[in-house]
Design a protein around this motif. Structure first.
Motif, PDB file in Angstrom:
ATOM      1  N   GLY A   1       0.798  -1.221   0.000  1.00  0.00           N
ATOM      2  CA  GLY A   1       0.000   0.000   0.000  1.00  0.00           C
ATOM      3  C   GLY A   1       0.828   1.267   0.000  1.00  0.00           C
ATOM      4  O   GLY A   1       0.287   2.372   0.069  1.00  0.00           O
TER       5      GLY A   1
ATOM      6  N   ALA B   1      -0.497   5.115  -0.771  1.00  0.00           N
ATOM      7  CA  ALA B   1      -0.387   6.082   0.327  1.00  0.00           C
ATOM      8  C   ALA B   1       0.393   7.324  -0.113  1.00  0.00           C
ATOM      9  O   ALA B   1       0.018   8.459   0.214  1.00  0.00           O
TER      10      ALA B   1
ATOM     11  N   LEU C   1      -1.817   9.414  -2.474  1.00  0.00           N
ATOM     12  CA  LEU C   1      -2.851  10.162  -1.750  1.00  0.00           C
ATOM     13  C   LEU C   1      -2.252  11.348  -1.003  1.00  0.00           C
ATOM     14  O   LEU C   1      -2.846  12.437  -0.956  1.00  0.00           O
TER      15      LEU C   1
ATOM     16  N   VAL D   1     -11.035   5.041  -3.608  1.00  0.00           N
ATOM     17  CA  VAL D   1      -9.814   4.239  -3.696  1.00  0.00           C
ATOM     18  C   VAL D   1     -10.164   2.750  -3.739  1.00  0.00           C
ATOM     19  O   VAL D   1     -10.862   2.240  -2.852  1.00  0.00           O
TER      20      VAL D   1
ATOM     21  N   VAL E   1      -3.654   2.424   3.823  1.00  0.00           N
ATOM     22  CA  VAL E   1      -4.760   2.992   3.033  1.00  0.00           C
ATOM     23  C   VAL E   1      -6.080   2.453   3.595  1.00  0.00           C
ATOM     24  O   VAL E   1      -6.779   1.672   2.941  1.00  0.00           O
TER      25      VAL E   1
ATOM     26  N   ALA F   1      -9.541   2.259   1.634  1.00  0.00           N
ATOM     27  CA  ALA F   1      -9.659   1.524   0.372  1.00  0.00           C
ATOM     28  C   ALA F   1     -10.784   0.500   0.409  1.00  0.00           C
ATOM     29  O   ALA F   1     -11.179   0.002   1.460  1.00  0.00           O
TER      30      ALA F   1
END
Length: 351
Positions: free
Chosen positions: A88, A92, A95, A110, A127, A130
C-alpha cells in the motif's frame, strides 16, 4: 503436504502442466502459494519495488494522475485504482501528494485489486479507506485512473520454443519427488503464427494468457467513461527469449526447486498491451528513468535533500539513482499509458 508434493500428485493424475498453470499454483495456491503465505517485500522479503525505494516515486506519479484528471475535466466521482498494491506504499504516497490538488481527494474512490490476504492486511494499515477486489471485474463503473506497478510481470506465462516443425511448449512434469520442465512435441500454435516471421528455430517466445483480457477491460472503461492507466514494469516491446525468473532473499534461485517459496516473474510484452488497447489510445513506451525525470523527480529529490545529511543523504541519493539511472531501473523498466480518444496522454508520456 508441500506444494511440490501437491503438484506431483496433480501431474500423476492429469499429466504435465503448462508453465502458466505451474506459476498460478506456485504464486496463488490458497494455502501453499507464495503470495498467500507471506509479505514478500522489502529487506526482510525477497524483492524491493520502486515505491519501497523512495517516496518520490509515488509522489510524482500521483501528481501525474491528478494532472490527467484535471486535463479530462476533473470528473467526480472517479475510481483511483491500483493493481497489485504491495504493502500500500505507492497508493499512500499518491494520496499524500495529491491531497492539495483541489477536489481530487473528495472525488477519488480508492480501490485496490489484491488477491493476497497477507498483503491486504498490510495495505489496510496504510490505506484504510480503500475498497478491495479480487480482480478488476468488480470495479465500479466510474472514470478510471489506474496504476499497475510490477503487476503484469507476475501474471502467469506460457513459454514456447521455436522448432523446425512448429513450436514446442514448456511443460512441467515430475519424477523422483522433483518437478522438471520439459518440452511438448512440436506443433503449429495459431496464437504464434505472427511470430514465424521474426523468429528462427531455437528462439523462445512467451505469451501471457491473462494480459489481453485484462488490458481490453481497462481500455473499454477508459474509452467509455474516461481516465487513464499507467503500466510500469520491466520488459520490452516484443517477447523474445527466456525471461522467467525466481527470486528468494533478493537472489535468483531455480524456479522449479521449491514452488511457493520464491517469487516468480517474467518480462512484460509491451507490444501485447498496445495490441489490446483499443478502443482506447496508447502512449509511446518510455523508459522509467525518462518518465520520472519528465515528471520532475530530480527537482523533488533536490528539495528533499536540502533537509538531509550524512547517511540519510547518501541513501536518498542512491534511491534517486536506482529509480532513474540507465544501469539500474531507469532503462529496464518501461511505462505505457492508456487514455481516451481525443484526450492527451498523461504527463511524462508521448502519443
Amino acid at each position: 503436504m508441500t506444494l511440490t508434493q501437491h503438484m506431483l500428485a496433480r501431474i500423476a493424475a492429469h499429466g504435465p502442466m503448462t508453465l502458466a498453470d505451474y506459476m498460478a499454483e506456485a504464486l496463488l495456491h490458497p494455502t501453499l502459494g507464495y503470495y498467500s503465505t507471506r509479505d514478500p517485500l522489502g529487506a526482510e522479503g525477497d524483492f524491493t519495488t520502486a515505491p519501497e525505494i523512495s517516496q518520490m516515486f509515488g509522489e510524482v506519479i500521483g501528481l501525474a494522475l491528478a494532472q490527467a484528471w484535471l486535463d479530462q475535466g476533473a470528473p467526480t466521482p472517479f475510481a483511483l485504482v491500483e493493481l497489485g498494491p504491495g504493502r500500500g506504499t505507492l497508493m499512500a504516497d499518491i494520496l499524500r501528494a495529491t491531497a492539495r490538488v483541489a477536489g481530487f481527494a473528495h472525488a477519488a474512490q480508492v480501490h485496490l485489486v489484491e488477491a493476497s490476504p497477507t498483503l491486504r492486511a498490510e495495505q489496510a494499515k496504510r490505506v484504510p479507506q480503500a475498497q478491495w477486489h479480487d480482480d478488476i471485474t468488480t470495479l465500479p463503473d466510474l472514470p478510471l485512473f489506474l496504476v499497475a506497478n510490477e503487476f503484469l510481470d507476475a501474471l502467469p506465462i506460457r513459454q514456447f520454443h521455436r522448432d523446425d516443425g512448429g513450436w514446442r511448449e514448456v511443460m512441467i512434469g515430475g519424477g523422483e519427488a522433483l518437478l522438471t520442465p520439459g518440452l511438448s512435441a512440436p506443433a503449429p500454435i495459431a496464437l504464434l503464427d505472427h511470430r514465424l516471421n521474426d523468429t528462427k528455430p531455437g528462439d523462445i517466445v512467451e505469451h501471457c494468457p491473462a494480459l489481453p483480457g485484462l488490458v481490453q477491460t481497462i481500455a473499454q472503461t477508459i474509452a467509455t467513461l474516461g481516465g487513464t492507466a499507467l503500466f510500469i514494469d520491466y520488459g520490452d516491446w516484443r517477447s523474445l527469449g527466456d525471461t522467467l525468473q525466481a527470486l528468494q532473499n533478493h537472489a535468483p534461485v531455480d524456479p522449479f526447486a521449491a514452488p511457493g517459496t520464491a517469487d516468480l516473474t517474467a518480462h512484460v510484452d509491451f507490444e501485447a498491451i498496445a495490441q489490446n488497447a483499443a478502443p482506447a489510445r496508447y502512449s509511446r513506451v518510455t523508459p522509467q528513468g525518462v518518465f520520472l525525470e519528465r515528471l520532475g523527480i530530480t527537482q523533488r529529490a533536490q528539495a528533499l535533500a536540502a533537509n538531509l545529511s550524512g547517511p540519510a543523504l547518501d541513501a536518498h541519493i542512491a534511491a534517486h539513482r536506482r529509480l532513474t539511472h540507465p544501469s539500474e531501473m531507469g532503462t529496464l523498466f518501461k511505462v505505457i499509458a492508456l487514455y481516451p480518444e481525443g484526450a492527451a496522454p498523461p504527463p511524462g508520456l508521448d502519443p
